[in-house]
Write a protein that holds these residues in place. Sequence first.
Motif, PDB file in Angstrom:
ATOM      1  N   GLY A   9      -3.524 -10.317  19.469  1.00 42.16           N
ATOM      2  CA  GLY A   9      -4.202 -11.594  19.633  1.00 42.16           C
ATOM      3  C   GLY A   9      -4.953 -12.070  18.426  1.00 42.16           C
ATOM      4  N   VAL A  10      -4.993 -11.276  17.344  1.00 38.26           N
ATOM      5  CA  VAL A  10      -5.724 -11.690  16.152  1.00 38.26           C
ATOM      6  C   VAL A  10      -4.820 -12.402  15.161  1.00 38.26           C
ATOM      7  N   ASP A  11      -3.521 -12.195  15.231  1.00 42.13           N
ATOM      8  CA  ASP A  11      -2.611 -12.848  14.286  1.00 42.13           C
ATOM      9  C   ASP A  11      -1.428 -13.434  15.056  1.00 42.13           C
ATOM     10  N   ASN A  12      -0.292 -13.589  14.379  1.00 37.82           N
ATOM     11  CA  ASN A  12       0.837 -14.262  15.027  1.00 37.82           C
ATOM     12  C   ASN A  12       1.804 -13.286  15.685  1.00 37.82           C
ATOM     13  N   THR A  13       1.326 -12.072  16.007  1.00 37.06           N
ATOM     14  CA  THR A  13       2.179 -11.122  16.715  1.00 37.06           C
ATOM     15  C   THR A  13       2.570 -11.661  18.086  1.00 37.06           C
ATOM     16  N   THR A  14       1.591 -12.185  18.811  1.00 32.71           N
ATOM     17  CA  THR A  14       1.825 -12.623  20.176  1.00 32.71           C
ATOM     18  C   THR A  14       2.619 -13.927  20.203  1.00 32.71           C
ATOM     19  N   VAL A  15       3.610 -13.981  21.085  1.00 32.59           N
ATOM     20  CA  VAL A  15       4.391 -15.200  21.269  1.00 32.59           C
ATOM     21  C   VAL A  15       3.740 -15.992  22.399  1.00 32.59           C
ATOM     22  N   TRP A  16       2.797 -16.857  22.035  1.00 34.83           N
ATOM     23  CA  TRP A  16       2.012 -17.574  23.038  1.00 34.83           C
ATOM     24  C   TRP A  16       2.842 -18.597  23.796  1.00 34.83           C
ATOM     25  N   ALA A  17       3.921 -19.066  23.199  1.00 34.33           N
ATOM     26  CA  ALA A  17       4.737 -20.083  23.865  1.00 34.33           C
ATOM     27  C   ALA A  17       5.614 -19.509  24.967  1.00 34.33           C
ATOM     28  N   ASP A  18       5.734 -18.196  25.031  1.00 33.79           N
ATOM     29  CA  ASP A  18       6.564 -17.580  26.064  1.00 33.79           C
ATOM     30  C   ASP A  18       5.947 -17.826  27.441  1.00 33.79           C
ATOM     31  N   PRO A  19       6.733 -18.208  28.435  1.00 33.08           N
ATOM     32  CA  PRO A  19       6.181 -18.483  29.773  1.00 33.08           C
ATOM     33  C   PRO A  19       5.515 -17.274  30.411  1.00 33.08           C
ATOM     34  N   ASP A  20       5.839 -16.057  29.949  1.00 32.55           N
ATOM     35  CA  ASP A  20       5.215 -14.849  30.492  1.00 32.55           C
ATOM     36  C   ASP A  20       3.932 -14.468  29.769  1.00 32.55           C
ATOM     37  N   ARG A 272      11.728 -14.792  15.245  1.00 28.02           N
ATOM     38  CA  ARG A 272      11.743 -16.225  14.977  1.00 28.02           C
ATOM     39  C   ARG A 272      10.623 -16.928  15.745  1.00 28.02           C
ATOM     40  N   GLN A 273      10.319 -16.468  16.951  1.00 29.02           N
ATOM     41  CA  GLN A 273       9.212 -17.048  17.710  1.00 29.02           C
ATOM     42  C   GLN A 273       7.870 -16.726  17.054  1.00 29.02           C
ATOM     43  N   GLN A 274       7.766 -15.528  16.481  1.00 24.25           N
ATOM     44  CA  GLN A 274       6.523 -15.135  15.819  1.00 24.25           C
ATOM     45  C   GLN A 274       6.317 -15.876  14.501  1.00 24.25           C
ATOM     46  N   THR A 275       7.409 -16.276  13.870  1.00 28.57           N
ATOM     47  CA  THR A 275       7.334 -16.935  12.561  1.00 28.57           C
ATOM     48  C   THR A 275       8.011 -18.292  12.652  1.00 28.57           C
ATOM     49  N   ALA A 280       5.826 -19.883   8.480  1.00 29.04           N
ATOM     50  CA  ALA A 280       6.480 -19.361   7.281  1.00 29.04           C
ATOM     51  C   ALA A 280       5.900 -19.996   6.026  1.00 29.04           C
ATOM     52  N   LEU A 281       5.725 -21.313   6.048  1.00 28.08           N
ATOM     53  CA  LEU A 281       5.163 -21.999   4.873  1.00 28.08           C
ATOM     54  C   LEU A 281       3.721 -21.562   4.614  1.00 28.08           C
ATOM     55  N   LEU A 282       2.928 -21.455   5.682  1.00 28.10           N
ATOM     56  CA  LEU A 282       1.535 -21.064   5.503  1.00 28.10           C
ATOM     57  C   LEU A 282       1.425 -19.626   5.002  1.00 28.10           C
ATOM     58  N   THR A 283       2.319 -18.766   5.454  1.00 26.56           N
ATOM     59  CA  THR A 283       2.336 -17.392   4.954  1.00 26.56           C
ATOM     60  C   THR A 283       2.648 -17.372   3.464  1.00 26.56           C
ATOM     61  N   LEU A 284       3.609 -18.182   3.068  1.00 27.97           N
ATOM     62  CA  LEU A 284       3.974 -18.237   1.653  1.00 27.97           C
ATOM     63  C   LEU A 284       2.824 -18.801   0.815  1.00 27.97           C
ATOM     64  N   GLU A 285       2.098 -19.762   1.359  1.00 29.98           N
ATOM     65  CA  GLU A 285       0.964 -20.336   0.621  1.00 29.98           C
ATOM     66  C   GLU A 285      -0.113 -19.293   0.344  1.00 29.98           C
ATOM     67  N   GLN A 286      -0.246 -18.295   1.215  1.00 35.04           N
ATOM     68  CA  GLN A 286      -1.220 -17.231   0.973  1.00 35.04           C
ATOM     69  C   GLN A 286      -0.871 -16.420  -0.262  1.00 35.04           C
ATOM     70  N   ILE A 287       0.428 -16.358  -0.593  1.00 37.98           N
ATOM     71  CA  ILE A 287       0.874 -15.622  -1.772  1.00 37.98           C
ATOM     72  C   ILE A 287       0.909 -16.516  -2.999  1.00 37.98           C
ATOM     73  N   ALA A 347      10.377  -9.746   5.296  1.00 44.80           N
ATOM     74  CA  ALA A 347       9.422  -8.982   4.480  1.00 44.80           C
ATOM     75  C   ALA A 347       8.041  -8.855   5.107  1.00 44.80           C
ATOM     76  N   GLY A 348       7.708  -9.784   5.994  1.00 45.45           N
ATOM     77  CA  GLY A 348       6.316  -9.861   6.413  1.00 45.45           C
ATOM     78  C   GLY A 348       5.951  -9.164   7.699  1.00 45.45           C
ATOM     79  N   GLY A 349       6.914  -8.822   8.540  1.00 42.22           N
ATOM     80  CA  GLY A 349       6.591  -8.281   9.850  1.00 42.22           C
ATOM     81  C   GLY A 349       6.414  -6.774   9.852  1.00 42.22           C
ATOM     82  N   ARG A 350       5.911  -6.261  10.973  1.00 42.89           N
ATOM     83  CA  ARG A 350       5.778  -4.819  11.126  1.00 42.89           C
ATOM     84  C   ARG A 350       7.115  -4.211  11.523  1.00 42.89           C
ATOM     85  N   HIS A 351       7.170  -2.902  11.501  1.00 41.64           N
ATOM     86  CA  HIS A 351       8.400  -2.193  11.827  1.00 41.64           C
ATOM     87  C   HIS A 351       8.704  -2.324  13.314  1.00 41.64           C
TER      88      HIS A 351
END
Length: 426
Positions: A9-20, A272-275, A280-287, A347-351
């Motif tokens: 819940g602190v980053d974009n791991t959670t897929v909030w748009a999922d109905p579940d 794809r739902q997580q990113t 994707a653009l905002l992640t790239l802007e951080q770099i 490149a950006g996600g966890r295993h």
Amino acid sequence: MHLAAHFPGVDNTTVWADPDSGSQIEFASFEHLARTAERGLFDFLFLAEGLRLREHKGRIHDLDVVGRPESITVLNALAAVTERLGLAATVDAGFNEPYELARRFATLDHLSGGRAAWNVVTSSDAFTGENFRRGGYLDRAERYPRAAEFLDTARELWDSWTPDGIPRPFAHRGRHFDIAGEFTLPRSPQGHPVVIQAGDSEEGREFAASAADVVLARQRSLEDGRVFYADVKRRLAKYGRAPGDLKIMPGVGVVLGDTAAEAQERAAEIRRQQTSPQTALLTLEQIWGVDLSSYDPDGPLPDIDPVVDPALAHGRTRRGDTVAIAEKWRALSKEKGLSIRETVIEAGGRHFFTGTPEAVARELDEHVRREAADGFVLVPHLIPGGLDEFVDRVVPLLQERGAFRTEYRGTTLRSHLGLPEPGNRR
């Protein structure tokens, strides 16, 4: 094998748009995940922390979760609806004081019967510090020295009572803390709360070897895990510690399917739902440190070099050499013909462990047997039911392999982790 569950819940791991997907604030969500983890005989439930809403270009980052309860308060409530599950809270050593925090964790440890854990984090972030009285700027070089003294002071407080329940005065005179008095609580059933640490830097690894009981690792492959595992474990001897005194547990995702192809398809859709394109653009802007809103997320990476602009993404700025990261991502994009969004996903996600339940159980077991990890912190992409499938379909297979417990054999978190109870140093 040790298993833990992370409430995301602190980053974009959670897929909030999922109905579940449910609430990250309502207690029912925390209770569901905790009860599922305990049903699966997990060692502990882990809560992250966010002390300030993160920003992008001077505005609240609208793709980030907003609203996060205070972790120790939530865990105190969960102690009443669980019996064996460890309860781990992330609390920043930079924005608290040893006496107050030691007392809060000791209270949780007593209320839960010895199941508390503290994930020690540090911050040099003046942006976050604006929420606090001090203004919160701590030089980066001071983060780990202050955290080490903070933890040592907390342990002095936990040790200030005799084992038979007699309080004694304490006094700590150090560089960062100068306190004296009497602590209000006796030692807990497990002696001290379990200490967790997540730093991957040289300082972080040394701090973990000297003081932590569990390391939350970030390795993305079996070989990377083996290298990290060997490096951290070899450091223990200089502090008089045995390899089993520190558990290394990478944070991972798990995606299951009835076939390997189905699992891979589900994993690709989750990523794809997580990113999203905007993420994707905002992640790239951080770099890159510049506004990239004019770029097509389905197009190639920028051909310009990164610039340093820590104000671009407060609370989300990536650490390390951004030029080196950009070069690495460009090489990956060129090698695999990836767009911006595809590169960020790659490149950006966890295993992720992806496959049939049998394949995932086998791969998890292999990582432990080959000393790439002592266990795993599972990070589900859904709240609150994202752990259910793993507990129902993978845990029984791990038990059949003899890789995971079939019952809790103790009552404290230290007993789950196979950690000795610390001796009273006074």
